[in-house]
Design an enzyme around this catalytic site. Structure first.
Site, mmCIF file in Angstrom:
data_model
loop_
_atom_site.group_PDB
_atom_site.id
_atom_site.type_symbol
_atom_site.label_atom_id
_atom_site.label_comp_id
_atom_site.label_asym_id
_atom_site.label_seq_id
_atom_site.Cartn_x
_atom_site.Cartn_y
_atom_site.Cartn_z
ATOM 1 N N ASN A 9 0.871 -1.174 0.000
ATOM 2 C CA ASN A 9 0.000 0.000 0.000
ATOM 3 C C ASN A 9 0.910 1.227 0.000
ATOM 4 O O ASN A 9 1.508 1.546 1.027
ATOM 5 C CB ASN A 9 -0.893 -0.033 1.245
ATOM 6 C CG ASN A 9 -1.699 1.238 1.418
ATOM 7 O OD1 ASN A 9 -1.757 2.074 0.510
ATOM 8 N ND2 ASN A 9 -2.321 1.387 2.586
ATOM 9 N N LYS A 11 0.085 4.254 -0.205
ATOM 10 C CA LYS A 11 -0.537 5.433 0.417
ATOM 11 C C LYS A 11 -0.317 6.650 -0.486
ATOM 12 O O LYS A 11 -0.331 6.505 -1.702
ATOM 13 C CB LYS A 11 -0.005 5.627 1.847
ATOM 14 C CG LYS A 11 -0.094 4.322 2.659
ATOM 15 C CD LYS A 11 0.152 4.508 4.119
ATOM 16 C CE LYS A 11 0.016 3.158 4.833
ATOM 17 N NZ LYS A 11 0.112 3.260 6.287
ATOM 18 N N HIS A 95 -9.321 1.277 5.082
ATOM 19 C CA HIS A 95 -8.032 1.453 5.772
ATOM 20 C C HIS A 95 -8.237 2.391 6.958
ATOM 21 O O HIS A 95 -9.019 3.332 6.881
ATOM 22 C CB HIS A 95 -6.987 2.028 4.806
ATOM 23 C CG HIS A 95 -5.603 1.961 5.379
ATOM 24 N ND1 HIS A 95 -5.158 2.872 6.304
ATOM 25 C CD2 HIS A 95 -4.596 1.073 5.192
ATOM 26 C CE1 HIS A 95 -3.920 2.539 6.653
ATOM 27 N NE2 HIS A 95 -3.556 1.452 6.005
ATOM 28 N N GLU A 97 -6.579 4.733 8.057
ATOM 29 C CA GLU A 97 -6.317 6.156 7.761
ATOM 30 C C GLU A 97 -7.547 6.792 7.114
ATOM 31 O O GLU A 97 -7.814 7.969 7.315
ATOM 32 C CB GLU A 97 -5.066 6.275 6.876
ATOM 33 C CG GLU A 97 -3.816 5.982 7.708
ATOM 34 C CD GLU A 97 -2.634 5.445 6.935
ATOM 35 O OE1 GLU A 97 -2.628 5.508 5.693
ATOM 36 O OE2 GLU A 97 -1.707 4.939 7.597
ATOM 37 N N GLU A 165 -4.983 -4.790 10.673
ATOM 38 C CA GLU A 165 -3.931 -3.796 10.872
ATOM 39 C C GLU A 165 -4.179 -3.042 12.172
ATOM 40 O O GLU A 165 -4.988 -2.112 12.205
ATOM 41 C CB GLU A 165 -3.917 -2.786 9.718
ATOM 42 C CG GLU A 165 -3.668 -3.391 8.356
ATOM 43 C CD GLU A 165 -3.085 -2.366 7.393
ATOM 44 O OE1 GLU A 165 -1.969 -2.593 6.926
ATOM 45 O OE2 GLU A 165 -3.744 -1.343 7.130
ATOM 46 N N GLY A 171 3.145 2.259 10.798
ATOM 47 C CA GLY A 171 4.148 3.315 10.660
ATOM 48 C C GLY A 171 4.917 3.621 11.930
ATOM 49 O O GLY A 171 5.617 4.631 12.013
ATOM 50 N N SER A 210 3.862 -2.174 10.272
ATOM 51 C CA SER A 210 5.312 -2.259 10.493
ATOM 52 C C SER A 210 5.923 -3.598 10.078
ATOM 53 O O SER A 210 6.866 -4.080 10.714
ATOM 54 C CB SER A 210 5.659 -1.936 11.960
ATOM 55 O OG SER A 210 5.301 -0.600 12.265
HETATM 56 P P1 13P Z 1 3.400 0.365 7.581
HETATM 57 O O1 13P Z 1 3.870 -0.909 6.940
HETATM 58 O O2 13P Z 1 4.115 1.588 7.079
HETATM 59 O O3 13P Z 1 3.348 0.259 9.074
HETATM 60 O O4 13P Z 1 1.869 0.587 7.095
HETATM 61 C C1 13P Z 1 0.972 -0.470 7.206
HETATM 62 C C2 13P Z 1 -0.259 -0.106 6.480
HETATM 63 O O5 13P Z 1 -1.014 0.756 6.896
HETATM 64 C C3 13P Z 1 -0.533 -0.806 5.206
HETATM 65 O O6 13P Z 1 -1.833 -0.567 4.779
#
Ligand code: 13P
Length: 247
Positions: A9, A11, A95, A97, A165, A171, A210
């Site tokens: 992803n 983002k 997601h 976010e 997740e 992150g 992560s």
């Molecule tokens: P990270 O791998 O940067 O922690 O992000 C995970 C994520 O949100 C994938 O959708």
């Protein structure tokens, strides 16, 4: 056991120059050392068409969100039909976010997933608890509630993937223990089997948060983990390849 899926992803990252990362990944996959899993990259909308037409063999291209409608007066939105037209085969929905930044409810996420399935695309439905919810002992309640409300009734293993997740692991460089990951994934599996019968065993349940080359093997080996949804480490082909190597 379902074929594993390693999904990147991106983002809101990736300019046109990012094509080099896709090519580096392609070189890796074609050198014969590719592991036994499906591979997906979900770049920003602007790159989907270019990536889909240049994707190396074995790499699927997906999107990170879509609207519930096919078309209409929805300024700034993108429909699943448009994503399909651009060459996407998967769409991430719900997601954390988007749930946080855009106030998306589980009901809206389910409607988006339904729009994805209606186009013949595959939905990756994301769920996960916040740190406060985990500290309060509510992890399974929150996650299973999101699964119940966000996964459409028409889901089958061929068109729907669930991604767990934990919000606090995204992150941050922090991950749950392997035992904690296994506990949540096994609970999700149980809920899917309860709802969909034997077919529930066929859904892929990805872990995200992560994931990096150094922790991928142990996380991917946990019970009922069928792949990874990778953020930061999917932006560099060498890191993403290291995670694919876990298979
Ligand atoms: P990270 O791998 O940067 O922690 O992000 C995970 C994520 O949100 C994938 O959708």
């Amino acid at each position: 056991k379902p074929t594993a899926l390693v999904a990147g992803n991106w983002k809101m990252n990736g300019l046109a120059s990012s094509q080099a990362e896709l090519e580096a990944l392609g070189n890796y996959l074609s050198d014969g050392s590719a592991a036994d899993c499906d591979v997906l990259i979900c770049p920003p909308f602007t790159l989907i068409a270019a990536f889909a037409s240049n994707a190396p063999t074995g790499v699927a291209i997906g999107a990170q969100d879509c609207h519930t409608n096919k078309s209409g007066a929805h300024t700034g939105d993108i429909s699943a039909e448009m994503l399909s037209d651009a060459g996407a085969s998967y769409v991430i929905v719900g997601h954390s976010e988007r749930r946080a930044d855009h106030g998306e409810s589980s009901a809206l996420v389910r409607d988006k997933a339904n729009a994805v399935l209606a186009e013949g695309l595959k939905a990756i439905v994301c769920v996960g608890e916040t740190e406060a919810e985990r500290d309060a002992g509510k992890t399974l309640d929150v996650v299973l509630g999101q699964v119940a409300q966000s996964v459409p009734a028409g889901s089958i293993p061929e068109n729907t993937v669930v991604a767990y997740e934990p919000v606090w692991a995204i992150g941050t460089g922090r991950t749950p223990t392997v035992a904690d990951v296994a506990e949540v994934h096994t609970a999700i599996r149980g809920a899917l089997v309860e709802r969909f019968g034997d077919a529930g065993n066929g859904f892929r349940i990805l872990y995200g948060g992560s994931v990096k080359p150094s922790n991928a093997a142990e996380l991917m080996a946990a019970d009922n983990v069928n792949g990874a949804l990778v953020g930061g480490a999917s932006l560099k082909a060498s890191d993403f390849n290291g995670i694919i190597d876990a298979y």
